[in-house]
Design an enzyme around this catalytic site. Structure first.
Site, PDB file in Angstrom:
ATOM      1  N   GLU A  95     -12.903  10.669   4.790  1.00 13.23           N
ATOM      2  CA  GLU A  95     -12.768  10.815   6.262  1.00 13.23           C
ATOM      3  C   GLU A  95     -11.789  12.180   6.490  1.00 13.23           C
ATOM      4  OE1 GLU A  95     -14.791   7.571   8.545  1.00 13.23           O
ATOM      5  OE2 GLU A  95     -12.835   7.319   8.163  1.00 13.23           O
ATOM      6  N   CYS A 108      -5.654  16.463   8.968  1.00 11.80           N
ATOM      7  CA  CYS A 108      -5.445  15.592   8.591  1.00 11.80           C
ATOM      8  C   CYS A 108      -6.488  15.035   7.689  1.00 11.80           C
ATOM      9  CB  CYS A 108      -5.272  14.361   8.788  1.00 11.80           C
ATOM     10  SG  CYS A 108      -4.729  12.642   8.622  1.00 11.80           S
ATOM     11  N   CYS A 115      -8.313   4.016  -1.710  1.00 11.23           N
ATOM     12  CA  CYS A 115      -6.656   4.183  -2.292  1.00 11.23           C
ATOM     13  C   CYS A 115      -6.781   3.382  -3.434  1.00 11.23           C
ATOM     14  CB  CYS A 115      -6.055   4.087  -0.938  1.00 11.23           C
ATOM     15  SG  CYS A 115      -4.046   4.343  -1.137  1.00 11.23           S
ATOM     16  N   CYS A 119      -1.118  -1.331   0.849  1.00  9.54           N
ATOM     17  CA  CYS A 119      -0.544  -1.423   1.688  1.00  9.54           C
ATOM     18  C   CYS A 119      -1.033  -2.359   2.112  1.00  9.54           C
ATOM     19  CB  CYS A 119      -0.279  -0.313   2.446  1.00  9.54           C
ATOM     20  SG  CYS A 119       0.773   1.097   1.521  1.00  9.54           S
ATOM     21  N   CYS A 122      -3.317  -1.462   5.977  1.00  9.20           N
ATOM     22  CA  CYS A 122      -4.127   0.153   6.403  1.00  9.20           C
ATOM     23  C   CYS A 122      -5.343  -0.213   6.039  1.00  9.20           C
ATOM     24  CB  CYS A 122      -3.837   1.170   5.206  1.00  9.20           C
ATOM     25  SG  CYS A 122      -4.641   2.667   4.875  1.00  9.20           S
ATOM     26  N   CYS A 340      -4.174   7.131  12.384  1.00 10.44           N
ATOM     27  CA  CYS A 340      -3.318   6.820  10.639  1.00 10.44           C
ATOM     28  C   CYS A 340      -3.547   4.988  10.542  1.00 10.44           C
ATOM     29  CB  CYS A 340      -1.864   6.394  10.941  1.00 10.44           C
ATOM     30  SG  CYS A 340      -0.503   8.655  11.644  1.00 10.44           S
TER      31      CYS A 340
HETATM   32  N1  SAH Z   1      -1.460   6.867   0.802  1.00 13.16           N
HETATM   33  C1  SAH Z   1      -0.254   7.989   1.486  1.00 13.16           C
HETATM   34  C2  SAH Z   1      -0.961   8.724   2.710  1.00 13.16           C
HETATM   35  C3  SAH Z   1      -1.894   8.284   3.731  1.00 13.16           C
HETATM   36  S1  SAH Z   1      -1.395   7.035   4.798  1.00 13.16           S
HETATM   37  C4  SAH Z   1       1.106   7.819   2.180  1.00 13.16           C
HETATM   38  O1  SAH Z   1       0.953   6.859   1.752  1.00 13.16           O
HETATM   39  O2  SAH Z   1       2.196   8.403   2.933  1.00 13.16           O
HETATM   40  C5  SAH Z   1      -0.452   7.373   6.121  1.00 13.16           C
HETATM   41  C6  SAH Z   1      -0.081   7.592   6.990  1.00 13.16           C
HETATM   42  O3  SAH Z   1      -0.466   6.587   7.964  1.00 13.16           O
HETATM   43  C7  SAH Z   1       1.113   6.669   5.375  1.00 13.16           C
HETATM   44  O4  SAH Z   1       2.556   6.590   6.416  1.00 13.16           O
HETATM   45  C8  SAH Z   1       0.899   5.700   6.463  1.00 13.16           C
HETATM   46  O5  SAH Z   1       1.908   4.599   6.006  1.00 13.16           O
HETATM   47  C9  SAH Z   1       0.398   5.198   7.698  1.00 13.16           C
HETATM   48  N2  SAH Z   1      -0.522   4.117   7.883  1.00 13.16           N
HETATM   49  C10 SAH Z   1      -1.361   2.749   7.608  1.00 13.16           C
HETATM   50  N3  SAH Z   1      -1.672   2.673   7.815  1.00 13.16           N
HETATM   51  C11 SAH Z   1      -1.182   2.579   9.709  1.00 13.16           C
HETATM   52  C12 SAH Z   1      -1.938   1.383  10.580  1.00 13.16           C
HETATM   53  N4  SAH Z   1      -2.078   0.794  10.614  1.00 13.16           N
HETATM   54  N5  SAH Z   1      -0.873   2.004  11.736  1.00 13.16           N
HETATM   55  C13 SAH Z   1       0.021   3.451  11.880  1.00 13.16           C
HETATM   56  N6  SAH Z   1      -0.053   4.002  10.696  1.00 13.16           N
HETATM   57  C14 SAH Z   1      -0.237   3.694   8.944  1.00 13.16           C
END
Ligand code: SAH
Length: 347
Positions: A95, A108, A115, A119, A122, A340
């Site tokens: 996406e 974006c 991935c 995390c 996420c 995000c």
């Molecule tokens: N892997 C990379 C880029 C993808 S995530 C990274 O970790 O930076 C993009 C951003 O969204 C990251 O800062 C991540 O921590 C954040 N993110 C992930 N899940 C989220 C959520 N449920 N709510 C808000 N931000 C989130």
């Protein structure tokens, strides 16, 4: 007759294309012409390459395929955000999101299918990593969003963030190749200053980017400056500890003199105390930093909850008092699962 497996022509560099034409007894500059069609003009077939003879186009057709992404489904949020479900040549889907504001349009984009990291907060992490995207698949997402930006907002795309699905540094070579194409005059000619690579923080690769003197911006998803807390929500932190991350970022700043942005969500009961804030302030001291406080987008399991406004305000005040730039980022596109951490091919 035995089926010949055709090669993906967009995997070739300009030099390789020039060599190919020479090896066919043709002129090397034919390679330049085709390269231009493939990248600058985003040609989807050899037929449209009108300055190339029919005979040569047939020869190309016999040897190569032009793989392109296909925007399968486009969803528009009530706030203007657009989410594309992008189908790849092998039918996997990633996406990408277009985020419009008054003055800019930001794409974006995704760097992996699923991935590599884990995390806990996420949605993409739950998909696991299926494969890395190729440079052209990253580039095509940008082209698709640029077209949508022109169509729906009457202006070209202005910024790109690698904050879609995947960990860009775990697909280092392809992400850097895609950025080369995006910034090159032979591609989209965008300024690298308008591109941000967001990483969970792989120290060795941050140093490598610094050594390669990349010109794009760096954002680090920090979420906690205390090892124990960070490891509990981002388990890979056990391997890539904050001390190593900090050392790599210090190196990054020395080499690039480019300010580092930290992405940070404040969760109730996880990182909402004074001790957490003090650790963040301390972490920000060694290089000019900006903290982006992101709103949490729930991913359905109730384990994480956005902290109170009061807790977030305390973060803002304390950071500002310590001379650290801080912004509060409102989520966009929540109604279509485009915010995000919500990208997970749900629809
Ligand atoms: N892997 C990379 C880029 C993808 S995530 C990274 O970790 O930076 C993009 C951003 O969204 C990251 O800062 C991540 O921590 C954040 N993110 C992930 N899940 C989220 C959520 N449920 N709510 C808000 N931000 C989130």
């Amino acid at each position: 007759m035995e089926e010949v497996k055709k090669k993906d022509i967009r995997a070739l560099t300009r030099e390789q294309l020039r060599d190919f034409f020479e090896s066919q007894g043709d002129k090397a500059f034919r390679g330049n012409q085709v390269y231009e069609w493939l990248w600058q003009k985003s040609a989807h077939s050899f037929d449209v390459m009108t300055n190339i003879s029919k005979e040569t186009r047939d020869m190309l057709e016999a040897n190569f395929v032009i793989n392109h992404i296909k925007v399968d489904q486009m969803q528009r949020s009530s706030d203007g955000t657009i989410k594309n479900a992008v189908r790849l040549h092998d039918d996997l889907v990633v996406e990408s999101v277009l985020i419009p504001t008054k003055s800019r349009t930001t794409a974006c984009v995704s760097s992996q299918v699923g991935c590599s990291l884990d995390c806990k907060f996420c949605a993409t992490a739950r998909l696991k990593r299926m494969r890395n995207l190729n440079p052209d698949e990253i580039y095509d997402q940008v082209v698709a969003i640029d077209n949508e930006s022109r169509l729906y907002f009457n202006r070209p795309l202005s910024n790109i963030v690698f904050m879609g699905m995947g960990e860009p540094l775990m697909n280092y070579n392809n992400v850097l190749k895609a950025i080369d194409k995006i910034t090159s005059p032979e591609g989209l000619g965008m300024s690298p200053k308008r591109i941000t690579v967001s990483t969970s923080g792989v120290p060795k690769l941050i140093k490598r980017m610094a050594d390669e003197e990349v010109k794009f911006k760096l954002a680090v998803s920090l979420h906690s400056a205390i090892d124990q807390t960070r490891t509990s929500i981002m388990p890979f932190n056990a391997k890539f500890t904050l001390a190593d991350l900090r050392e790599a970022l210090e190196y990054w700043y020395q080499k690039t003199k480019s300010r580092i942005t930290y992405e940070y969500v404040v969760w109730e009961g996880i990182n909402d105390t004074k001790k957490d804030i003090d650790a963040l302030v301390d972490f920000c001291r060694f290089a000019p930093s900006k903290v982006n406080l992101i709103e949490y987008n729930p991913i359905d399991d109730g384990m994480f909850q956005q902290a109170s406004n009061k807790a977030v305000d305390t973060y803002v005040e304390t950071l500002e008092r310590n001379g650290i730039v801080v912004t509060l980022r409102r989520s966009r596109g929540k109604d279509i699962d485009a915010a995000c951490g919500q990208l997970a091919n749900k629809s």
